[in-house]
Design an enzyme around this catalytic site. Structure first.
Site, short mmCIF file in Angstrom:
data_model
loop_
_atom_site.label_atom_id
_atom_site.label_comp_id
_atom_site.label_asym_id
_atom_site.label_seq_id
_atom_site.Cartn_x
_atom_site.Cartn_y
_atom_site.Cartn_z
N CYS A 179 0.75 -1.25 0.03
CA CYS A 179 -0.05 0.04 -0.15
C CYS A 179 0.70 1.39 -0.03
O CYS A 179 0.50 2.19 -0.68
CB CYS A 179 -1.00 -0.01 1.00
SG CYS A 179 -0.42 -0.28 2.69
N HIS A 214 -6.17 0.51 -1.11
CA HIS A 214 -6.50 -0.59 -0.42
C HIS A 214 -7.79 -1.37 -1.46
O HIS A 214 -8.83 -1.93 -0.92
CB HIS A 214 -6.71 -0.73 0.90
CG HIS A 214 -5.68 -0.42 1.91
ND1 HIS A 214 -5.32 1.07 2.19
CD2 HIS A 214 -4.63 -1.11 2.16
CE1 HIS A 214 -4.33 1.14 2.80
NE2 HIS A 214 -3.96 -0.28 3.00
N ASP A 235 -7.28 5.89 -1.21
CA ASP A 235 -7.02 4.89 -0.69
C ASP A 235 -6.62 3.72 -1.83
O ASP A 235 -7.30 3.62 -2.70
CB ASP A 235 -8.25 4.30 -0.07
CG ASP A 235 -7.91 3.15 0.74
OD1 ASP A 235 -6.84 3.12 1.29
OD2 ASP A 235 -8.99 2.23 0.83
#
Length: 376
Positions: A95, A286, A284
């Site tokens: 990430c 993820h 983000d």
């Protein structure tokens, strides 16, 4: 007594880890619910009053024009890990590398197309568009200049990090800086595309910004410099009283290209703005999507997960103290002006700017990386 002390210590660790896991679950569940900005947003030096419908739509257009990099799976060229195992995805551990990719992509957009650029299907899907050139830098192939493959290889050679090992902001920034050096020296993989030729990078690790380091890159022929400043803004949490005003001021600077950090439970995010009195706005990484290994002329770019679907928000109190702040410098004079501002007021509490390193201050390759802090 010894047994009781040990039990208390074990209990404290268990409570801390359990608290961190619970908060991580809360953070993840929060993302499932749509968040709508309703107050003033400052996003990369542009202000929006999102309580106004027109301004709200302009903000969303701006946000969705940022380039999103997420977990990918099904890579044709797998990553080799210790023991001979091979993996074809960075899901679960890559990430921060994806966050650094997003920050670099924004730096490239700023230098090559300007802050006023917004994504347009008709222009940006064209085979020779600058947008395509920038996206090509982050394809999931060892040939792309800033692919996960090459970032991992740089982490291995610089820091001994193996594939599937978690990176923090500093280690990811160092890996990116190393790849810039390789690219300028004609190393392995493809070089930067035509629109990005002549760019350099300076990485400053949890300490002062040295002006001469960046100015020497301009003297060597760089037409622009990506500046990555890594800091640890607290032991277990960001000292908000000390650092929040300066961090907020960063988002007002036209040279500022975002913040690579995470939440207090260590998940990495790319922060591009502030919202109201108590929130940061972020992209983000993820979400696991199929690997993107080529950009054919007819590739449906809008279907490849390269644009963030919606903004997300994090409270300031949840910001991880390990951060990497990105800037762009277009000229020596512009960089000197930036340094002057970073020395002043609340920004001066976040940054220390010096003309050059002290003669005794070289740290070399023994620098210890500060990964994201796991908090309870």
């Amino acid at each position: 007594l010894g047994f009781k002390a040990e039990s208390a210590g074990v209990a404290a660790v268990r409570d801390r880890v359990g608290g961190a896991m619970l908060q991580a679950l809360v953070d993840k569940v929060t993302q499932w619910f749509p968040w709508t900005p309703t107050a003033q947003v400052v996003m990369l030096a542009v202000r929006y009053d999102t309580s106004d419908e027109t301004q709200h739509e302009k903000f969303l257009e701006d946000f969705r024009s940022r380039i999103q990099c997420t977990y990918r799976s099904g890579m044709t060229t797998p990553l080799a890990v210790v023991g001979g195992k091979q993996i074809d995805s960075d899901s679960g551990w890559g990430c921060m590398l994806r966050v650094l990719q997003m920050m670099l992509a924004q730096c490239f957009v700023d230098i090559a197309m300007g802050r006023e650029w917004r994504y347009r299907d008709d222009a940006d899907i064209a085979p020779d568009s600058i947008y395509r050139q920038i996206v090509s830098c982050f394809l999931d192939t060892p040939q792309a200049p800033f692919s996960v493959h090459r970032l991992v290889d740089a982490g291995r050679s610089l820091l001994g990090k193996e594939p599937s090992t978690w990176f923090g902001p500093t280690s990811a920034a160092r890996a990116a800086g190393h790849l810039f050096e390789q690219t300028s020296q004609g190393g392995e993989g493809e070089g930067l595309p035509e629109s990005l030729q002549g760019l350099a990078c300076a990485v400053f690790e949890d300490g002062p910004i040295f002006e001469n380091v960046v100015l020497e890159k301009f003297s060597a022929g760089a037409r622009g410099v990506v500046v990555l400043v890594c800091r640890r803004l607290g032991l277990d949490a960001v000292d908000l009283d000390e650092y929040r005003p300066g961090l907020e001021a960063c988002f007002e600077l036209p040279e500022f290209q975002g913040l690579a950090s995470g939440n207090a439970s260590s998940s990495a995010h790319y922060f591009v703005g502030t919202h109201g009195s108590d929130q940061l706005v972020y992209l983000d990484p993820h979400r696991t999507l199929p690997a993107v290994e080529t950009l054919a002329p007819d590739a449906p770019l809008d279907e490849l997960g390269l644009r963030p679907p919606r903004p997300l928000a994090l409270r300031w109190s949840r910001l991880n103290p390990s951060v990497c702040l990105g800037f762009t410098a277009r000229s020596p004079d512009a960089f000197r002006a930036l340094c002057t501002r970073l020395r002043e007021g609340s920004l001066g509490k976040v940054f220390e700017v010096m003309d050059r390193p002290p003669s005794y201050g070289h740290r070399g390759e023994e620098t210890v990386d500060e990964d994201l802090v796991l908090l309870g």
